[in-house]
Design a protein around this motif. Structure first.
Motif, mmCIF file in Angstrom:
data_model
loop_
_atom_site.group_PDB
_atom_site.id
_atom_site.type_symbol
_atom_site.label_atom_id
_atom_site.label_comp_id
_atom_site.label_asym_id
_atom_site.label_seq_id
_atom_site.Cartn_x
_atom_site.Cartn_y
_atom_site.Cartn_z
ATOM 1 N N UNK A 145 0.854 -1.185 0.000
ATOM 2 C CA UNK A 145 0.000 0.000 0.000
ATOM 3 C C UNK A 145 0.888 1.232 0.000
ATOM 4 N N UNK A 146 0.291 2.387 -0.207
ATOM 5 C CA UNK A 146 1.024 3.652 -0.210
ATOM 6 C C UNK A 146 1.065 4.198 1.211
ATOM 7 N N UNK A 147 2.112 3.861 1.945
ATOM 8 C CA UNK A 147 2.190 4.225 3.358
ATOM 9 C C UNK A 147 2.197 5.741 3.554
ATOM 10 N N UNK A 148 1.231 6.220 4.333
ATOM 11 C CA UNK A 148 1.065 7.647 4.654
ATOM 12 C C UNK A 148 0.831 8.513 3.421
ATOM 13 N N UNK A 149 0.649 7.881 2.260
ATOM 14 C CA UNK A 149 0.464 8.645 1.029
ATOM 15 C C UNK A 149 1.761 9.204 0.480
ATOM 16 N N UNK A 150 2.893 8.589 0.876
ATOM 17 C CA UNK A 150 4.198 9.135 0.476
ATOM 18 C C UNK A 150 4.453 9.041 -1.025
ATOM 19 N N UNK A 151 3.959 7.969 -1.662
ATOM 20 C CA UNK A 151 4.127 7.852 -3.117
ATOM 21 C C UNK A 151 3.299 8.926 -3.815
ATOM 22 N N UNK A 152 2.055 9.080 -3.363
ATOM 23 C CA UNK A 152 1.176 10.103 -3.946
ATOM 24 C C UNK A 152 1.780 11.487 -3.793
ATOM 25 N N UNK A 153 2.377 11.755 -2.663
ATOM 26 C CA UNK A 153 2.954 13.071 -2.384
ATOM 27 C C UNK A 153 4.049 13.425 -3.382
ATOM 28 N N UNK A 154 4.753 12.408 -3.875
ATOM 29 C CA UNK A 154 5.879 12.647 -4.780
ATOM 30 C C UNK A 154 5.465 12.678 -6.256
ATOM 31 N N UNK A 155 4.246 12.242 -6.556
ATOM 32 C CA UNK A 155 3.794 12.197 -7.945
ATOM 33 C C UNK A 155 3.273 13.537 -8.434
ATOM 34 N N UNK A 156 2.849 13.545 -9.687
ATOM 35 C CA UNK A 156 2.306 14.751 -10.312
ATOM 36 C C UNK A 156 0.895 14.469 -10.830
ATOM 37 N N UNK A 157 0.129 15.521 -10.929
ATOM 38 C CA UNK A 157 -1.268 15.382 -11.347
ATOM 39 C C UNK A 157 -1.375 15.225 -12.863
ATOM 40 N N UNK A 174 -8.456 1.887 6.995
ATOM 41 C CA UNK A 174 -7.030 1.989 6.692
ATOM 42 C C UNK A 174 -6.622 3.322 6.103
ATOM 43 N N UNK A 175 -7.525 3.950 5.337
ATOM 44 C CA UNK A 175 -7.210 5.236 4.722
ATOM 45 C C UNK A 175 -7.018 6.356 5.721
ATOM 46 N N UNK A 176 -7.433 6.149 6.982
ATOM 47 C CA UNK A 176 -7.234 7.170 8.015
ATOM 48 C C UNK A 176 -5.751 7.374 8.315
ATOM 49 N N UNK A 177 -4.917 6.389 7.933
ATOM 50 C CA UNK A 177 -3.476 6.514 8.138
ATOM 51 C C UNK A 177 -2.783 7.173 6.942
ATOM 52 N N UNK A 178 -3.548 7.504 5.906
ATOM 53 C CA UNK A 178 -2.983 8.142 4.709
ATOM 54 C C UNK A 178 -2.961 9.657 4.934
ATOM 55 N N UNK A 179 -1.880 10.131 5.542
ATOM 56 C CA UNK A 179 -1.785 11.534 5.948
ATOM 57 C C UNK A 179 -1.930 12.479 4.766
ATOM 58 N N UNK A 180 -1.339 12.117 3.630
ATOM 59 C CA UNK A 180 -1.403 13.006 2.467
ATOM 60 C C UNK A 180 -2.832 13.139 1.953
ATOM 61 N N UNK A 181 -3.572 12.022 1.916
ATOM 62 C CA UNK A 181 -4.963 12.068 1.469
ATOM 63 C C UNK A 181 -5.777 13.005 2.359
ATOM 64 N N UNK A 182 -5.605 12.900 3.678
ATOM 65 C CA UNK A 182 -6.372 13.743 4.592
ATOM 66 C C UNK A 182 -5.989 15.217 4.439
ATOM 67 N N UNK A 183 -4.709 15.485 4.174
ATOM 68 C CA UNK A 183 -4.280 16.867 3.908
ATOM 69 C C UNK A 183 -5.026 17.436 2.706
ATOM 70 N N UNK A 184 -5.150 16.633 1.678
ATOM 71 C CA UNK A 184 -5.793 17.104 0.443
ATOM 72 C C UNK A 184 -7.299 17.303 0.636
#
Length: 350
Positions: free
Chosen positions: A197-209, A281-291
């Motif tokens: 899984x994408x831990x804490x949303x770290x992969x998403x944080x580094x990607x581009x839209x 589980x998504x509650x641990x995805x810090x980047x998702x919650x930031x967004x």
């Protein structure tokens, strides 16, 4: 409880009681997740495409496996004097518009395998009554977590639950529905990079839209439908996976874009300034919650990890208790069924 994200089987020993003013209270005594082996995870992922005969075999074998897992949990924790084991099983098919829903692991012999009374198969009756058979958690949100404006679960799919207070001079009604896919898609993409899984949303944080993919995801018909509505793996395979397959950006950018899509869709569900209980589980995805908070100024409440991880197991326990008491555990305002009703089947060991 086994969810669509296939993390494993959640087990919890729970004590339910009614307070002096008639409000349901609970204590989670012990809880753990038994991860699926790669063999079982693969079988469950592929089961949606199996023939009827193959499904019957999987159902039988999964019932035996589930019985072993439950018995192991009871034995390890030396649990005595159980009133019942309340089991969701694992969803294979969920097409309520066609009158179809199947949760394997609910065969009658499970009661004898674990030598306990079992309450299970909570979705079928609701579909027979014209409902979506989902979501079923909102009755627990009403009875256990009424102090929050919204209850948001971020599992394989996101679903939201709240009281509709807009009715004039009428009793408020619980509204709930699936919002969008979450871990069922994010985990699928992360696995292509060698991660579970994408831990804490770290992969998403580094990607581009990818603006194109973002727009196509948001344009899907489901998002314009009014509740009650629910999602299943079939919908993801038909609507989401083809979009991802034909998009040529990197996996990291796909994860970023899907995460942004999820945040955008989630934010549309809440009033400014509201309090939202977030579990799954998504509650641990810090980047998702930031967004999510980027799009809407809301107060996201992340409870203790025990509740984050086991809220669905907790509430399916409550569904079983309500069934044993012959009290309604399915709300027509949530599922679209023709009436509120008491769903589930009780199996007694031979």
């Amino acid at each position: 409880m086994s969810g669509t994200s296939l993390d494993g089987i959640d087990l919890a020993e729970i004590n339910f009681y009614l307070s002096s003013n008639g409000v349901w209270e609970y204590i989670i005594i012990k809880a753990e997740t038994i991860a699926y082996s790669s063999i079982w995870k693969n079988r469950l992922q592929k089961a949606i495409s199996c023939s009827q005969e193959e499904i019957e075999n999987v159902n039988s074998e999964y019932t035996i496996y589930l019985g072993e897992v439950i018995s192991g949990f009871v034995s390890r924790n030396q649990i005595k004097n159980l009133d019942a084991v309340c089991s969701h099983g694992h969803t294979i098919w969920h097409q309520p518009k066609k009158g179809i829903t199947l949760q394997i692991g609910n065969l009658p012999e499970i009661a004898s395998l674990i030598n306990q009374k079992v309450v299970c198969d909570f979705r079928v009756q609701d579909v027979v009554l014209g409902g979506n058979g989902a979501p079923l958690v909102p009755i627990g949100d009403r009875l256990l977590f009424s102090k929050y404006d919204y209850c948001l679960n971020l599992g394989g799919f996101a679903n939201v639950s709240f009281e509709d207070k807009s009715l004039n001079n009428q009793e408020t009604k619980r509204i709930a529905y699936d919002v969008c896919p979450v871990n069922i898609v994010l985990n699928y993409l992360a696995e292509q990079l060698g991660f579970l899984f994408d831990e804490s949303g770290n992969i998403a944080r580094q990607g581009k839209l990818s603006e194109e993919l973002f727009q196509k995801l948001n344009d899907l018909t489901f998002y314009n439908m009014t509740p009650p509505k629910s999602l299943g793996l079939e919908w993801v395979k038909k609507e989401i996976f083809p979009l991802l397959e034909y998009t040529t950006v990197s996996i990291e950018d796909k994860i970023h874009t899907v995460t942004e899509h999820i945040a955008f869709q989630l934010s549309n569900q809440f009033r400014e300034g509201s309090t939202v209980l977030v579990t799954g589980g998504g509650a641990f995805n810090a980047y998702l919650l930031e967004r999510v908070k980027y799009y809407k100024k809301i107060n996201l409440i992340i409870p203790v990890p025990e509740l984050v991880e086991y809220k669905e197991a907790l509430i399916f326990g409550l569904l079983g208790v309500l069934k044993l008491r012959n009290e309604n555990n399915c709300l027509k305002s949530v599922t679209g069924a023709e009436k509120d009703h008491c769903s589930g089947i009780i199996h007694i060991p031979n």
